[in-house]
Design an enzyme around this catalytic site. Sequence first.
Site, short mmCIF file in Angstrom:
data_model
loop_
_atom_site.label_atom_id
_atom_site.label_comp_id
_atom_site.label_asym_id
_atom_site.label_seq_id
_atom_site.Cartn_x
_atom_site.Cartn_y
_atom_site.Cartn_z
N HIS A 85 -7.52 -5.38 -1.25
CA HIS A 85 -6.27 -4.40 -0.73
C HIS A 85 -5.22 -5.05 -0.10
CE1 HIS A 85 -3.97 -1.00 -1.33
NE2 HIS A 85 -3.79 -0.54 0.09
N ASP A 113 -9.52 -4.09 -6.39
CA ASP A 113 -8.81 -3.34 -5.40
C ASP A 113 -9.32 -2.07 -5.28
OD1 ASP A 113 -7.46 -1.82 -3.22
OD2 ASP A 113 -5.49 -2.95 -3.84
N SER A 133 0.83 -1.28 0.00
CA SER A 133 -0.03 -0.02 0.14
C SER A 133 1.11 1.16 -0.02
CB SER A 133 -1.07 -0.02 1.17
OG SER A 133 -1.81 0.87 1.13
#
Lengths: 263, 663
Positions: free
Chosen positions: A245, A217, A95
């Site tokens: 995610h 995502d 991320s």
Amino acid sequence: MGVLERNNVTVRGLPDGRPMVFAHGFGCDQNMWRFVAPQFESTHKVVLFDHVGAGGSDLDAWDPQRYDSLGGYARDVLEILEELDLRDVVFVGHSVSAMVGVLAANAEPERFGALVLVGPSPRYTDDDGYVGGFSTADIEELLASMDANYLGWSGAMAPAIMGRPDRPELGQELTNSFCRTDPEIARHFARVTFTSDNRDDLGRVRLPTLVLQCSQDVIAPEAVGRYVHERIPGSRHVHLAATGHCPNLSAPEETSRAIAAFV
Amino acid sequence: MDAAGTETWASDDPFEVLFDNAPCGFLSTDVDGTITRVNATLAAWTGRSSEELVGHCRFVDLLSPGGRIYHETHYAPLLRMQGAVSEIAFELLAADGTRRPVLVSARTRAGPDGTPAGTITSVFDMTDRQRYEQELLRARRRAEQFAGRLGLLEQVVADLAAVPALEQVRAVVTGAGATAFGADVSVLQLRDDEGAGASLWPRDPDVRGGEVVVVSGPGATARFPRLVDLLDAGEAGTVVVVPLSVRGQTTGVLAARFDAARTFDGDELALLRTLGRQAGQAVERAQLFEQQRDVSTTLQRSLLPHVMPEDARYRLATLYRPAVDALEVGGDWYDAFSLDRHSVVVVVGDVVGRGLHAAAAMGQLRSAIRALAAVDPEPSTVLWHLDRFVDAVPAARTATLVYGVVDLQDGVLRYACAGHPPPVLLDERGARLLWDGRSAPLGARFGPAVRAQAEERLRPGSRLLLYTDGLVERRDRPLAERIDTLAAEVGSAAGIPLDALLDPLVDAMLRGVRRRDDVCVLCFAHAEQPTFTWRVDQAPGSPLSDMRHRLAEWLDAQTVPRPDRDGAVLAASEAVANSVEHGYPGGRPAFVQVQASVDHGVLRLRIEDHGTWKPTPSGRHRGRGLHLIRRLMDDVTVDAGAGPVTSGTVVNMRRRLSVAEGR
């Protein structure tokens, strides 16, 4: 307090193996890697840490000025590498930490051997032909909501929308979860994350890079992963079947296999 | 729903009916999060049909943007790690864009092989609960505010208990209006205040009955015109009038102005009423205290001597300075009185404690000393009797004092110090402390049975300083050192005239001292400079022969040669006659004073009146008198005070003695 305590650094695996540094994203802590990192302990030196403000890090070390941009988090990464005297590092960033890794690698490329970017996004909002996945209005609403402590981010990620001093055990239970974060720090980290724009940093990466893209995502849509892959010269792009995610949690096997195939 | 308000079920299966129509939302997903089943309630909340949802949507897609991020960064990881999450707050974003606050719980569903196969989620509508929680929150904030005010009020009550004086009480009460209630301006008006009176709340039944009045806008002006005026309140805000009540009587009001109009709930009004009662009691207490203090001060001042003995052979100067911030009078005193034509007694003492009792005990001691000295002025004898006397006056016990009797013929001082700091004696050899003649404070049952006393011969021009310990006590210095400092200060003030001696001396000693005690000082100046004083303050026509006679007698005593004596008497006589006849036209009462001194062969005369001196045009007689005076004396100056304040005239004249120097 040293760097290792500050970032709650954990070192496991093969002492002389090639170092792999796993960095968690916004929301939780190094436990995010608990199903993936062990897969590499027999072949690599595995380093895990918490960003300052998250997990077991030293909250006193948090400083709104230092961490006012992703550069501050990248500095922490470099300090950890220096403290452990690591070179030829495989940096695995999830991320927002994917961009933290890009910034750190651009700053001191000599310490890095490869980058693995899991669900990366150089910019979360749409911009004149660029699709980030969120409109500026979405992010503004999100941040405004967080400032009002309305959504129940962090502190009130709990149930208790308004805070429940009358039921402290609720808070305690949640504090024990791996997503614990000081509310003020969480808000700040969210603002830094979702207002960052690191698109120009991608083109400066000169390392072997793997982009892991999840299906469906909502935070880092497929177009964004494609964009990252295209901007980083020579990068590899792998599309995972895993949805959401957090493939490191929802599909650790697939994620590990993809990383192992790259390193 | 039909007209009777009951559901029409699509299915007969009771579990289906329960699932679809439960008052909460249900959904299940596969491992990817795609919705596999959703009940009618939840589908309705999302504004979509279950066909639109199943197989096409994930739960995360139903959330607001912020909720989506939260779902991905917190909720989903937690669910994956813990297998369950409960009561997470989200907002559902319906197809038409409306939002619905919900509380979501979920657990993972394991497949046949034990690995996660999906999730089961329940969704509760929180619209009402959120409203309820917001109300709770508001209630809690109110409660916190109330508790905060209560805490402030307790502080105010504690502050009121700690301040005895009315001015301090006023400050605390008006301050409370601002700190506890956020008033923009507060004033406290008491019934007894000058110009106040009950006209501030004319016949207002609420204020008279002790009720707090909250009034806004023009109503405030109509009801309390004078208070509104005092508060300088406009018509936009709110005025609150809190009566100060004592035993059902309203003795004053605390009036406060809030620039932004506001209301007060029952709790706040109760706090204000309490504030009013507490303030009323504090004001009453302070008024009683001040009354008592005024009585003590008056008593003490009346007990200090107003007239000091006058004698050409010595002069006296005294000073009394109360402690800074003194709330009660102290028991310090000085006294001086003639015993007979040739001896004078000087005393400085200090009764332990403050207030009415101390002042009364001081007065009794002072009278007792005068009475005892008249019988036998010997210091040890006076102290011996005082020891017996204080048995009957407990408040005077352990008083300290220094007592001295001076024989004016030979200058011998006999003195005794009962637990009192030593006198300072200054003469041409310098300043020194008289450390002899010491014994314990009055009534002390220790030490020798006979009180000690000592003797010292005062040289001409010497000065004797008696004082109370307030002059020398200082927390950060040893007493002995401070007494030495005093002696040094007295020594360095040797050339300063007696009249200008004490104030600067006391100032110097008290510089940098936080004075908690009174200071009382008496200076006896022995034969410093012989002076003659005569005054007349009755109607014109009083015999000048008396003045002439006494001045001549005095000049003789100073061995002034006869020609000088006669010239001076004539000059004085002329000047006084002028003052009486012309300074006070129309026969108004006159005040004329004649002073004479002889010093180092120079005779000085000083004639002072309070009339108007008009040298030439008004009277040639007066002009002629001045002419005569100038011939009789070497130097004459006339200071006819100009201006409204310095009325009166002073004539100073000087004549160098012709043959022998006066004494």
